[in-house]
Design a protein around this motif. Structure first.
Motif, mmCIF file in Angstrom:
data_model
loop_
_atom_site.group_PDB
_atom_site.id
_atom_site.type_symbol
_atom_site.label_atom_id
_atom_site.label_comp_id
_atom_site.label_asym_id
_atom_site.label_seq_id
_atom_site.Cartn_x
_atom_site.Cartn_y
_atom_site.Cartn_z
ATOM 1 N N GLU A 174 0.834 -1.198 0.000
ATOM 2 C CA GLU A 174 0.000 0.000 0.000
ATOM 3 C C GLU A 174 0.873 1.255 0.000
ATOM 4 O O GLU A 174 0.506 2.280 -0.551
ATOM 5 C CB GLU A 174 -0.912 -0.006 1.225
ATOM 6 N N ARG A 175 2.022 1.154 0.630
ATOM 7 C CA ARG A 175 3.027 2.214 0.557
ATOM 8 C C ARG A 175 4.401 1.548 0.515
ATOM 9 O O ARG A 175 4.609 0.471 1.076
ATOM 10 C CB ARG A 175 2.912 3.168 1.747
ATOM 11 N N VAL A 176 5.338 2.203 -0.174
ATOM 12 C CA VAL A 176 6.688 1.647 -0.301
ATOM 13 C C VAL A 176 7.437 1.839 1.007
ATOM 14 O O VAL A 176 7.401 2.913 1.605
ATOM 15 C CB VAL A 176 7.454 2.331 -1.451
ATOM 16 N N ILE A 177 8.097 0.783 1.474
ATOM 17 C CA ILE A 177 8.951 0.889 2.660
ATOM 18 C C ILE A 177 10.343 0.397 2.297
ATOM 19 O O ILE A 177 10.517 -0.392 1.363
ATOM 20 C CB ILE A 177 8.384 0.081 3.852
ATOM 21 N N TRP A 178 11.321 0.895 3.031
ATOM 22 C CA TRP A 178 12.712 0.478 2.855
ATOM 23 C C TRP A 178 13.181 -0.197 4.132
ATOM 24 O O TRP A 178 12.984 0.329 5.220
ATOM 25 C CB TRP A 178 13.601 1.683 2.537
ATOM 26 N N ILE A 179 13.809 -1.340 3.994
ATOM 27 C CA ILE A 179 14.312 -2.100 5.133
ATOM 28 C C ILE A 179 15.832 -1.970 5.144
ATOM 29 O O ILE A 179 16.506 -2.278 4.154
ATOM 30 C CB ILE A 179 13.905 -3.584 5.029
ATOM 31 N N ASP A 180 16.376 -1.521 6.263
ATOM 32 C CA ASP A 180 17.825 -1.322 6.329
ATOM 33 C C ASP A 180 18.575 -2.621 6.115
ATOM 34 O O ASP A 180 19.496 -2.692 5.296
ATOM 35 C CB ASP A 180 18.206 -0.700 7.673
ATOM 36 N N VAL A 181 18.229 -3.662 6.876
ATOM 37 C CA VAL A 181 18.859 -4.976 6.719
ATOM 38 C C VAL A 181 17.762 -6.033 6.831
ATOM 39 O O VAL A 181 17.053 -6.083 7.844
ATOM 40 C CB VAL A 181 19.943 -5.246 7.790
ATOM 41 N N ASP A 182 17.642 -6.863 5.819
ATOM 42 C CA ASP A 182 16.571 -7.867 5.788
ATOM 43 C C ASP A 182 17.183 -9.263 5.689
ATOM 44 O O ASP A 182 17.860 -9.578 4.710
ATOM 45 C CB ASP A 182 15.652 -7.608 4.596
ATOM 46 N N TYR A 183 16.953 -10.080 6.731
ATOM 47 C CA TYR A 183 17.324 -11.498 6.683
ATOM 48 C C TYR A 183 16.054 -12.259 6.291
ATOM 49 O O TYR A 183 15.365 -12.847 7.134
ATOM 50 C CB TYR A 183 17.852 -11.957 8.045
ATOM 51 N N ALA A 184 15.743 -12.192 4.995
ATOM 52 C CA ALA A 184 14.434 -12.654 4.514
ATOM 53 C C ALA A 184 14.190 -14.127 4.817
ATOM 54 O O ALA A 184 13.069 -14.520 5.170
ATOM 55 C CB ALA A 184 14.328 -12.395 3.009
ATOM 56 N N GLU A 185 15.219 -14.956 4.696
ATOM 57 C CA GLU A 185 15.050 -16.387 4.920
ATOM 58 C C GLU A 185 14.577 -16.689 6.343
ATOM 59 O O GLU A 185 13.862 -17.666 6.591
ATOM 60 C CB GLU A 185 16.374 -17.116 4.649
ATOM 61 N N ALA A 229 16.285 -18.859 16.792
ATOM 62 C CA ALA A 229 14.881 -19.197 17.022
ATOM 63 C C ALA A 229 14.114 -19.322 15.715
ATOM 64 O O ALA A 229 13.060 -19.965 15.666
ATOM 65 C CB ALA A 229 14.232 -18.128 17.904
ATOM 66 N N ARG A 230 14.671 -18.744 14.636
ATOM 67 C CA ARG A 230 13.984 -18.747 13.358
ATOM 68 C C ARG A 230 14.656 -19.652 12.328
ATOM 69 O O ARG A 230 14.412 -19.510 11.133
ATOM 70 C CB ARG A 230 13.854 -17.315 12.845
ATOM 71 N N GLY A 231 15.513 -20.545 12.817
ATOM 72 C CA GLY A 231 15.994 -21.608 11.943
ATOM 73 C C GLY A 231 17.412 -21.519 11.443
ATOM 74 O O GLY A 231 17.859 -22.393 10.692
ATOM 75 N N TRP A 232 18.160 -20.488 11.849
ATOM 76 C CA TRP A 232 19.541 -20.406 11.378
ATOM 77 C C TRP A 232 20.397 -21.456 12.081
ATOM 78 O O TRP A 232 20.359 -21.587 13.305
ATOM 79 C CB TRP A 232 20.116 -19.014 11.653
#
Length: 316
Positions: free
Chosen positions: A223-234, A294-297
């Motif tokens: 709905e609006r563009v956002i910028w993510i400084d650092v994204d660990y998408a996986e 906690a998220r699988g790394w």
């Protein structure tokens, strides 16, 4: 060009030689000065009004004092091109390297360069060095690598230039201080680190502790563009690095909406400022490891120094 047009083009500043060449007589020039209609700024350089001098007029006066072919440079050129908000107390100009400006002029620092015909911007007024050469001039006179980081990242973050254009300009310089620092820095800026805070996170938090490589400055459209400084998408983890004053008022509410949106979408958000990343990079890395685990790394975090808490907190 008549005198009126010339004065308008130079923000109200004119040299003695220019005024006489435009047809003003010696007597008329003397009368303007004695009556207070004009002011003498430097030897042979005048402003055609009374009162304080705006910044642009001070720059033109310094350029005309330095003589033919001189341009604004260093911090002065950086301010003119929006690379910094404070021009500093001194006007910096660069003159051709084959001559010397005689005498000391208060409030003006004159540099010399044989490469000036190549580094001069072809069109901008007041005359100044190209953005890339301005940045490299400031790199060359920097007293600490931190200053190098500040100038290079500011130029790219404010979209005044690109790492590729800076690298091309750097390759044309035969001699420059901090060359190795600038080369490594440009590589990291290409990877998306756009401020000293983001560089510190990349180098002292992520790389120093063997963390997975995040995607920097990731654009997310919705709905609006956002910028993510650092994204660990996986691993559905986002890191926001708040190094600017804009994270107050309306900026704070935008941050909150962004964080809430990420949480609803299943992402965790960690947020840090200068005090965290510069003051305790190991502690920041330890928090990263706990959330990533906690998220699988399943990677192996590294110790950056004796007593670093990261390996202990990273044990599965």
């Amino acid at each position: 060009m008549d005198l009126e047009q010339l004065v308008a083009a130079q923000d109200g500043v004119v040299s003695r030689a220019q005024a006489l060449a435009c047809g003003l007589t010696e007597d008329a020039l003397t009368w303007r000065l004695r009556s207070g209609r004009w002011q003498r700024v430097h030897p042979g350089v005048y402003v055609t009004f009374s009162g304080p001098l705006p910044f642009a007029a001070r720059v033109w006066a310094a350029i005309l004092r330095a003589g033919r072919g001189a341009v604004a440079s260093h911090r002065t050129a950086a301010h003119l091109d929006g690379l910094c908000d404070d021009p500093g107390p001194v006007v910096h100009v660069t003159a051709p390297g084959d001559r010397h400006v005689r005498g000391k002029t208060d409030g003006v620092r004159v540099h010399y360069a044989h490469r000036l015909p190549r580094s001069r911007h072809p069109a901008r007024n007041p005359p100044r060095t190209r953005v890339e050469d301005t940045v490299l001039d400031l790199v060359d006179v920097a007293s600490h690598p931190r200053e190098v980081e500040t100038w290079v990242t500011a130029a790219c973050q404010r979209r005044a230039t690109t790492p590729e254009r800076l690298a091309d300009a750097l390759g044309r310089r035969k001699k420059i201080r901090w060359r190795a620092v600038a080369v490594a820095l440009l590589a990291d800026v290409v990877d998306g680190a756009h401020s000293p805070l983001e560089l510190r996170h990349l180098r002292r938090v992520e790389r120093a502790h063997g963390l997975p490589t995040g995607c920097r400055q990731r654009r997310v459209a919705g709905e609006r563009v956002i910028w993510i400084d650092v994204d660990y998408a996986e691993f559905h983890l986002r890191v926001e690095l708040d190094g600017r004053i804009g994270h107050t008022g309306e900026g704070r509410f935008r941050d909150r909406r962004r964080d809430n949106h990420a949480t609803v979408g299943g992402h965790a958000t960690l947020r840090y400022g200068h005090a965290d990343v510069f003051g305790d990079p190991c502690g920041v890395a330890a928090e990263h490891v706990r959330v990533l685990r906690a998220r699988g790394w399943t990677g192996t975090p590294l110790s950056c120094r004796p007593g670093c808490p990261v390996p202990a907190c990273g044990r599965p």
